[in-house]
Motif scaffolding. Sequence first.
Motif, mmCIF file in Angstrom:
data_model
loop_
_atom_site.group_PDB
_atom_site.id
_atom_site.type_symbol
_atom_site.label_atom_id
_atom_site.label_comp_id
_atom_site.label_asym_id
_atom_site.label_seq_id
_atom_site.Cartn_x
_atom_site.Cartn_y
_atom_site.Cartn_z
ATOM 1 N N ALA A 181 0.835 -1.195 0.000
ATOM 2 C CA ALA A 181 0.000 0.000 0.000
ATOM 3 C C ALA A 181 0.870 1.245 0.000
ATOM 4 C CB ALA A 181 -0.937 0.011 1.209
ATOM 5 N N ASP A 182 0.325 2.321 -0.511
ATOM 6 C CA ASP A 182 0.997 3.617 -0.566
ATOM 7 C C ASP A 182 0.475 4.461 0.587
ATOM 8 O OD1 ASP A 182 1.941 6.191 -1.187
ATOM 9 O OD2 ASP A 182 1.677 5.903 -3.346
ATOM 10 N N VAL A 183 1.369 4.932 1.451
ATOM 11 C CA VAL A 183 0.924 5.719 2.609
ATOM 12 C C VAL A 183 0.357 7.072 2.196
ATOM 13 C CG1 VAL A 183 2.463 4.582 4.249
ATOM 14 C CG2 VAL A 183 3.249 6.634 3.037
ATOM 15 N N ARG A 184 0.456 7.414 0.921
ATOM 16 C CA ARG A 184 -0.181 8.636 0.428
ATOM 17 C C ARG A 184 -1.640 8.405 0.056
ATOM 18 N NH1 ARG A 184 4.336 9.816 -4.042
ATOM 19 N NH2 ARG A 184 3.996 7.570 -4.208
ATOM 20 N N ASP A 185 -2.103 7.158 0.172
ATOM 21 C CA ASP A 185 -3.457 6.799 -0.253
ATOM 22 C C ASP A 185 -4.207 6.190 0.930
ATOM 23 O OD1 ASP A 185 -5.745 5.502 -1.332
ATOM 24 O OD2 ASP A 185 -4.773 5.320 -3.289
ATOM 25 N N ILE A 186 -5.082 6.959 1.554
ATOM 26 C CA ILE A 186 -5.785 6.496 2.749
ATOM 27 C C ILE A 186 -6.670 5.300 2.438
ATOM 28 C CG2 ILE A 186 -7.644 8.161 2.431
ATOM 29 C CD1 ILE A 186 -6.259 6.852 5.800
ATOM 30 N N ASP A 187 -7.239 5.237 1.233
ATOM 31 C CA ASP A 187 -8.107 4.109 0.895
ATOM 32 C C ASP A 187 -7.323 2.802 0.838
ATOM 33 O OD1 ASP A 187 -10.418 5.685 0.734
ATOM 34 O OD2 ASP A 187 -10.014 6.215 -1.354
ATOM 35 N N GLN A 188 -6.109 2.842 0.309
ATOM 36 C CA GLN A 188 -5.273 1.642 0.293
ATOM 37 C C GLN A 188 -4.936 1.196 1.715
ATOM 38 O OE1 GLN A 188 -1.818 1.710 -2.266
ATOM 39 N NE2 GLN A 188 -2.900 2.782 -3.904
ATOM 40 N N LEU A 189 -4.641 2.153 2.584
ATOM 41 C CA LEU A 189 -4.317 1.813 3.968
ATOM 42 C C LEU A 189 -5.525 1.228 4.688
ATOM 43 C CD1 LEU A 189 -2.209 4.973 4.892
ATOM 44 C CD2 LEU A 189 -1.338 2.662 4.495
ATOM 45 N N LEU A 190 -6.683 1.833 4.496
ATOM 46 C CA LEU A 190 -7.898 1.316 5.136
ATOM 47 C C LEU A 190 -8.205 -0.099 4.666
ATOM 48 C CD1 LEU A 190 -10.090 4.536 4.943
ATOM 49 C CD2 LEU A 190 -9.363 3.405 7.058
ATOM 50 N N ALA A 191 -8.002 -0.357 3.375
ATOM 51 C CA ALA A 191 -8.260 -1.694 2.843
ATOM 52 C C ALA A 191 -7.294 -2.714 3.429
ATOM 53 C CB ALA A 191 -8.160 -1.671 1.318
ATOM 54 N N ALA A 192 -6.016 -2.338 3.565
ATOM 55 C CA ALA A 192 -5.023 -3.250 4.128
ATOM 56 C C ALA A 192 -5.358 -3.586 5.581
ATOM 57 C CB ALA A 192 -3.629 -2.633 4.027
ATOM 58 N N VAL A 193 -5.750 -2.574 6.352
ATOM 59 C CA VAL A 193 -6.120 -2.811 7.748
ATOM 60 C C VAL A 193 -7.353 -3.695 7.836
ATOM 61 C CG1 VAL A 193 -6.913 -1.707 9.872
ATOM 62 C CG2 VAL A 193 -5.045 -0.678 8.574
ATOM 63 N N ALA A 194 -8.345 -3.421 6.993
ATOM 64 C CA ALA A 194 -9.569 -4.229 7.009
ATOM 65 C C ALA A 194 -9.268 -5.686 6.681
ATOM 66 C CB ALA A 194 -10.586 -3.658 6.026
ATOM 67 N N ASP A 195 -8.383 -5.921 5.705
ATOM 68 C CA ASP A 195 -8.009 -7.293 5.360
ATOM 69 C C ASP A 195 -7.324 -7.982 6.535
ATOM 70 O OD1 ASP A 195 -9.037 -6.937 2.835
ATOM 71 O OD2 ASP A 195 -7.085 -6.777 1.836
ATOM 72 N N GLY A 196 -6.394 -7.266 7.178
ATOM 73 C CA GLY A 196 -5.668 -7.859 8.294
ATOM 74 C C GLY A 196 -6.573 -8.182 9.468
ATOM 75 N N VAL A 197 -7.430 -7.235 9.836
ATOM 76 C CA VAL A 197 -8.337 -7.462 10.963
ATOM 77 C C VAL A 197 -9.356 -8.544 10.612
ATOM 78 C CG1 VAL A 197 -10.111 -6.399 12.423
ATOM 79 C CG2 VAL A 197 -8.011 -5.144 11.890
#
Length: 235
Positions: free
Chosen positions: A30-46
């Motif tokens: 994920a790119d830390v400049r893209d909040i949607d990518q970060l939210l998706a990564a967290v959602a997948d992990g949780v």
Amino acid sequence: MPYPLATPDDLKETVRAVEALGRRVVARQADVRDIDQLLAAVADGVGELGRLDIVCANAGIVPPFVGPTDPASRSRAFAQVVDINLTGVFRTVEACKQAVIDSGDGGSIIVTSSLAGLRAIGAGGGYGESKHGLVGLVRCYAQELAPHHIRVNSIHPTNVRTPMLINEATMRAFRPDLEHPTEDDALEGFQTLNLLPVPYIEAADVSDTVLFLASAESRFITGAAIPVDAGGAVK
């Protein structure tokens, strides 16, 4: 960037190392400049692992050592560094914090800053500025999340012996008198940042500090800027 960057193969190696210990891992790029990518990564992990307790915000870049000289180009380069090093950490914490709150057992958020976040070391172009900004960001989040027993701290390494340091561009920045300096050539320059007579620390010195801040042994430490800097902050 003037130095080697992390690669997808590095992420695959991390997955391999975790699974070799019999543990599960959810890996996402994920790119830390893209909040949607970060939210998706967290959602997948949780979604896969059930909860989130520890956040380690480590993404960062160093600007080119010989950068643009005109104000417009300098401004764009500065903005890129700050967007990753400072605002990227903000986005990372924002993407993660509700999941850590929802875990219900407190947690720890660990931010990688730099010696350049504790004192000016000539690292401009957005680097020193962004790393100083992380100190304020950490203090504000420490106050915000304390009612949830979530601790927020920053780590401030000096030079670390990784490819980000041991490459021709960085070594030339420490030894501008040489066209093609070797690591041995650069050692004296590296050491100028440190109080202890060493040129750099190892990656394990930083990860050991991350482990400490992630553990219950640091349960009453929050809002702190932890130097792992061979005394560089007081030199």
